[in-house]
Design a protein around this motif. Sequence first.
Motif, PDB file in Angstrom:
ATOM      1  N   ALA A  38       0.894  -1.175  -0.050  1.00 35.05           N
ATOM      2  CA  ALA A  38       0.000  -0.016  -0.097  1.00 35.05           C
ATOM      3  C   ALA A  38       0.866   1.430  -0.038  1.00 35.05           C
ATOM      4  CB  ALA A  38      -0.932   0.163   1.140  1.00 35.05           C
ATOM      5  N   PHE A  39       0.849   2.027  -1.094  1.00 34.49           N
ATOM      6  CA  PHE A  39       1.540   3.341  -1.267  1.00 34.49           C
ATOM      7  C   PHE A  39       0.945   4.448  -0.595  1.00 34.49           C
ATOM      8  CE2 PHE A  39       3.538   0.575  -4.654  1.00 34.49           C
ATOM      9  CZ  PHE A  39       4.780   0.653  -4.234  1.00 34.49           C
ATOM     10  N   ASP A  40       1.952   5.360  -0.346  1.00 34.72           N
ATOM     11  CA  ASP A  40       1.336   6.653   0.502  1.00 34.72           C
ATOM     12  C   ASP A  40       0.976   7.803  -0.670  1.00 34.72           C
ATOM     13  OD1 ASP A  40       3.956   7.286  -0.532  1.00 34.72           O
ATOM     14  OD2 ASP A  40       4.664   8.252   1.321  1.00 34.72           O
ATOM     15  N   GLY A  41       1.178   7.493  -2.026  1.00 37.41           N
ATOM     16  CA  GLY A  41       0.788   8.440  -3.048  1.00 37.41           C
ATOM     17  C   GLY A  41       0.856   7.734  -4.616  1.00 37.41           C
ATOM     18  N   PRO A  42       0.477   8.705  -5.516  1.00 35.90           N
ATOM     19  CA  PRO A  42       0.698   8.064  -6.833  1.00 35.90           C
ATOM     20  C   PRO A  42       2.050   8.014  -7.434  1.00 35.90           C
ATOM     21  CG  PRO A  42       0.153  10.347  -7.019  1.00 35.90           C
ATOM     22  CD  PRO A  42       0.148   9.691  -5.523  1.00 35.90           C
ATOM     23  N   PHE A  43       2.169   6.994  -8.536  1.00 39.66           N
ATOM     24  CA  PHE A  43       3.393   6.952  -9.284  1.00 39.66           C
ATOM     25  C   PHE A  43       3.549   8.216 -10.027  1.00 39.66           C
ATOM     26  CE2 PHE A  43       3.110   2.279  -9.251  1.00 39.66           C
ATOM     27  CZ  PHE A  43       3.753   2.114  -7.910  1.00 39.66           C
ATOM     28  N   THR A  50       6.632   5.945  -0.101  1.00 39.98           N
ATOM     29  CA  THR A  50       6.727   4.851   0.921  1.00 39.98           C
ATOM     30  C   THR A  50       5.603   4.284   0.949  1.00 39.98           C
ATOM     31  OG1 THR A  50       8.393   6.403   2.118  1.00 39.98           O
ATOM     32  CG2 THR A  50       7.056   4.782   3.158  1.00 39.98           C
ATOM     33  N   GLY A  51       5.608   2.978   1.525  1.00 37.49           N
ATOM     34  CA  GLY A  51       4.399   2.176   1.458  1.00 37.49           C
ATOM     35  C   GLY A  51       4.570   1.210   2.519  1.00 37.49           C
ATOM     36  N   THR A  52       3.760   0.334   2.874  1.00 42.51           N
ATOM     37  CA  THR A  52       3.801  -0.864   3.760  1.00 42.51           C
ATOM     38  C   THR A  52       3.309  -2.012   2.915  1.00 42.51           C
ATOM     39  OG1 THR A  52       1.609  -0.302   4.616  1.00 42.51           O
ATOM     40  CG2 THR A  52       3.371   0.293   5.872  1.00 42.51           C
ATOM     41  N   ILE A  53       4.111  -3.233   3.407  1.00 45.06           N
ATOM     42  CA  ILE A  53       3.533  -4.456   2.760  1.00 45.06           C
ATOM     43  C   ILE A  53       2.308  -4.954   3.191  1.00 45.06           C
ATOM     44  CG2 ILE A  53       4.206  -7.043   2.549  1.00 45.06           C
ATOM     45  CD1 ILE A  53       7.398  -5.600   2.586  1.00 45.06           C
ATOM     46  N   VAL A  54       1.332  -5.384   2.334  1.00 41.61           N
ATOM     47  CA  VAL A  54       0.164  -5.810   2.786  1.00 41.61           C
ATOM     48  C   VAL A  54       0.004  -7.118   1.963  1.00 41.61           C
ATOM     49  CG1 VAL A  54      -0.844  -3.722   3.310  1.00 41.61           C
ATOM     50  CG2 VAL A  54      -0.922  -4.466   1.142  1.00 41.61           C
ATOM     51  N   PRO A  55      -0.864  -7.884   2.178  1.00 37.96           N
ATOM     52  CA  PRO A  55      -1.134  -9.242   1.507  1.00 37.96           C
ATOM     53  C   PRO A  55      -1.702  -8.825   0.178  1.00 37.96           C
ATOM     54  CG  PRO A  55      -1.655  -9.634   3.601  1.00 37.96           C
ATOM     55  CD  PRO A  55      -1.628  -8.313   3.647  1.00 37.96           C
ATOM     56  N   THR A  56      -1.183  -9.773  -1.004  1.00 43.39           N
ATOM     57  CA  THR A  56      -1.621  -9.458  -2.355  1.00 43.39           C
ATOM     58  C   THR A  56      -3.464  -9.677  -2.150  1.00 43.39           C
ATOM     59  OG1 THR A  56      -1.728 -10.111  -4.628  1.00 43.39           O
ATOM     60  CG2 THR A  56      -0.945 -11.814  -3.049  1.00 43.39           C
ATOM     61  N   LYS A  57      -4.086  -9.208  -3.064  1.00 35.71           N
ATOM     62  CA  LYS A  57      -5.066  -9.362  -3.506  1.00 35.71           C
ATOM     63  C   LYS A  57      -5.341 -10.316  -4.352  1.00 35.71           C
ATOM     64  CE  LYS A  57      -7.104  -5.079  -1.426  1.00 35.71           C
ATOM     65  NZ  LYS A  57      -6.299  -5.165  -0.449  1.00 35.71           N
ATOM     66  N   ALA A  58      -4.466 -10.615  -5.213  1.00 43.42           N
ATOM     67  CA  ALA A  58      -4.506 -11.571  -6.386  1.00 43.42           C
ATOM     68  C   ALA A  58      -4.295 -13.249  -6.028  1.00 43.42           C
ATOM     69  CB  ALA A  58      -3.457 -11.166  -7.384  1.00 43.42           C
ATOM     70  N   ASP A  59      -3.874 -13.607  -5.067  1.00 39.53           N
ATOM     71  CA  ASP A  59      -3.823 -14.863  -4.689  1.00 39.53           C
ATOM     72  C   ASP A  59      -3.803 -15.396  -3.226  1.00 39.53           C
ATOM     73  OD1 ASP A  59      -1.777 -17.361  -4.125  1.00 39.53           O
ATOM     74  OD2 ASP A  59      -2.261 -17.823  -6.172  1.00 39.53           O
ATOM     75  N   GLU A  60      -4.840 -16.084  -2.699  1.00 39.57           N
ATOM     76  CA  GLU A  60      -4.777 -16.339  -1.035  1.00 39.57           C
ATOM     77  C   GLU A  60      -3.476 -16.870  -0.627  1.00 39.57           C
ATOM     78  OE1 GLU A  60      -8.323 -18.181   0.360  1.00 39.57           O
ATOM     79  OE2 GLU A  60      -9.477 -17.163  -1.349  1.00 39.57           O
ATOM     80  N   ASP A  61      -3.111 -17.951  -1.357  1.00 41.33           N
ATOM     81  CA  ASP A  61      -1.592 -18.665  -0.983  1.00 41.33           C
ATOM     82  C   ASP A  61      -0.617 -17.810  -0.655  1.00 41.33           C
ATOM     83  OD1 ASP A  61      -3.116 -21.107  -0.953  1.00 41.33           O
ATOM     84  OD2 ASP A  61      -2.617 -21.748  -2.763  1.00 41.33           O
ATOM     85  N   VAL A  62      -0.219 -17.048  -1.807  1.00 37.47           N
ATOM     86  CA  VAL A  62       0.930 -15.795  -1.707  1.00 37.47           C
ATOM     87  C   VAL A  62       0.528 -14.981  -0.544  1.00 37.47           C
ATOM     88  CG1 VAL A  62       2.269 -14.133  -2.986  1.00 37.47           C
ATOM     89  CG2 VAL A  62       1.497 -16.370  -4.093  1.00 37.47           C
ATOM     90  N   HIS A  69       5.488 -10.576   6.632  1.00 42.25           N
ATOM     91  CA  HIS A  69       6.144  -9.249   6.222  1.00 42.25           C
ATOM     92  C   HIS A  69       5.129  -7.838   6.329  1.00 42.25           C
ATOM     93  CE1 HIS A  69       9.659 -11.257   4.984  1.00 42.25           C
ATOM     94  NE2 HIS A  69       9.012 -12.192   3.981  1.00 42.25           N
ATOM     95  N   GLU A  70       3.883  -8.249   6.637  1.00 39.27           N
ATOM     96  CA  GLU A  70       2.877  -7.368   6.570  1.00 39.27           C
ATOM     97  C   GLU A  70       3.116  -6.249   7.491  1.00 39.27           C
ATOM     98  OE1 GLU A  70      -2.100  -7.039   6.850  1.00 39.27           O
ATOM     99  OE2 GLU A  70      -0.955  -8.821   7.732  1.00 39.27           O
ATOM    100  N   GLY A  71       3.141  -5.042   7.069  1.00 40.35           N
ATOM    101  CA  GLY A  71       3.389  -3.770   7.642  1.00 40.35           C
ATOM    102  C   GLY A  71       4.765  -3.181   7.941  1.00 40.35           C
ATOM    103  N   LYS A  72       5.653  -3.979   7.150  1.00 39.46           N
ATOM    104  CA  LYS A  72       7.146  -3.641   6.932  1.00 39.46           C
ATOM    105  C   LYS A  72       6.992  -2.468   5.827  1.00 39.46           C
ATOM    106  CE  LYS A  72       9.257  -7.886   8.294  1.00 39.46           C
ATOM    107  NZ  LYS A  72      10.171  -8.893   8.027  1.00 39.46           N
ATOM    108  N   ARG A  73       7.973  -1.679   5.956  1.00 39.80           N
ATOM    109  CA  ARG A  73       8.087  -0.335   5.299  1.00 39.80           C
ATOM    110  C   ARG A  73       8.817  -0.989   3.865  1.00 39.80           C
ATOM    111  NH1 ARG A  73       9.426   5.147   6.735  1.00 39.80           N
ATOM    112  NH2 ARG A  73      10.835   6.068   4.840  1.00 39.80           N
ATOM    113  N   PHE A  74       8.084  -0.186   2.653  1.00 39.40           N
ATOM    114  CA  PHE A  74       8.513  -0.395   1.479  1.00 39.40           C
ATOM    115  C   PHE A  74       8.910   0.934   0.841  1.00 39.40           C
ATOM    116  CE2 PHE A  74       7.607  -1.549  -3.015  1.00 39.40           C
ATOM    117  CZ  PHE A  74       8.069  -2.980  -3.112  1.00 39.40           C
ATOM    118  N   GLU A  75       9.961   1.176   0.099  1.00 36.80           N
ATOM    119  CA  GLU A  75      10.100   2.402  -0.513  1.00 36.80           C
ATOM    120  C   GLU A  75      10.588   2.206  -2.003  1.00 36.80           C
ATOM    121  OE1 GLU A  75      13.410   4.639   1.605  1.00 36.80           O
ATOM    122  OE2 GLU A  75      11.727   4.851   3.334  1.00 36.80           O
TER     123      GLU A  75
END
Length: 164
Positions: A38-43, A50-62, A69-75
């Motif tokens: 989940a990003f904090d703004g548009p590309f 900056t964003g945070t890792i959230v589970p993908t919405k495309a595949d339940e297993d992944v 890693h949920e909630g970890k920082r992502f830049e």
Amino acid sequence: MGTDTDRIEKRVLLSAPLQRVWHAVSDARQFGAWFGVAFDGPFAPGARLTGTIVPTKADEDVAKLQKAHEGKRFEVTVDRVEPERLFSFRWHPFAVDPEVDYSSEPATLVVFELEEVAGGTLLTITESGFDSLPLARRAQALEANEAGWTHQTKLIEKYLSHAA
């Protein structure tokens, strides 16, 4: 689909129109939905997001694998945006240790190239620059991202097959 010490390349033929694939890779919300962030703004070119890792919405297993890693920082820092052709960003690959400041390390370049072909859109994802990473983590970052991009090509494919 080759890998050497400096570069990873993945290609996937997506059964979706070019414009739809473009939005999935260049719109921060759509990208985040399949990628798992989940990003904090548009590309936008030059934007540092900056964003945070959230589970993908495309595949339940992944999504279950990403839970650790949920909630970890992502830049990322957006590099280029060439509508319906190329989107790229820079990031610190495999930057998973919260005790380490990766900001002084060189970033790798991730490029999404789109090409309209019979039956859909050919997406080529390339990540390069691993040879400039510190030797102590270079091989691990390359290996982790090689596997990660394999998963991500499947996730975008699933996302596009279910997204309207």
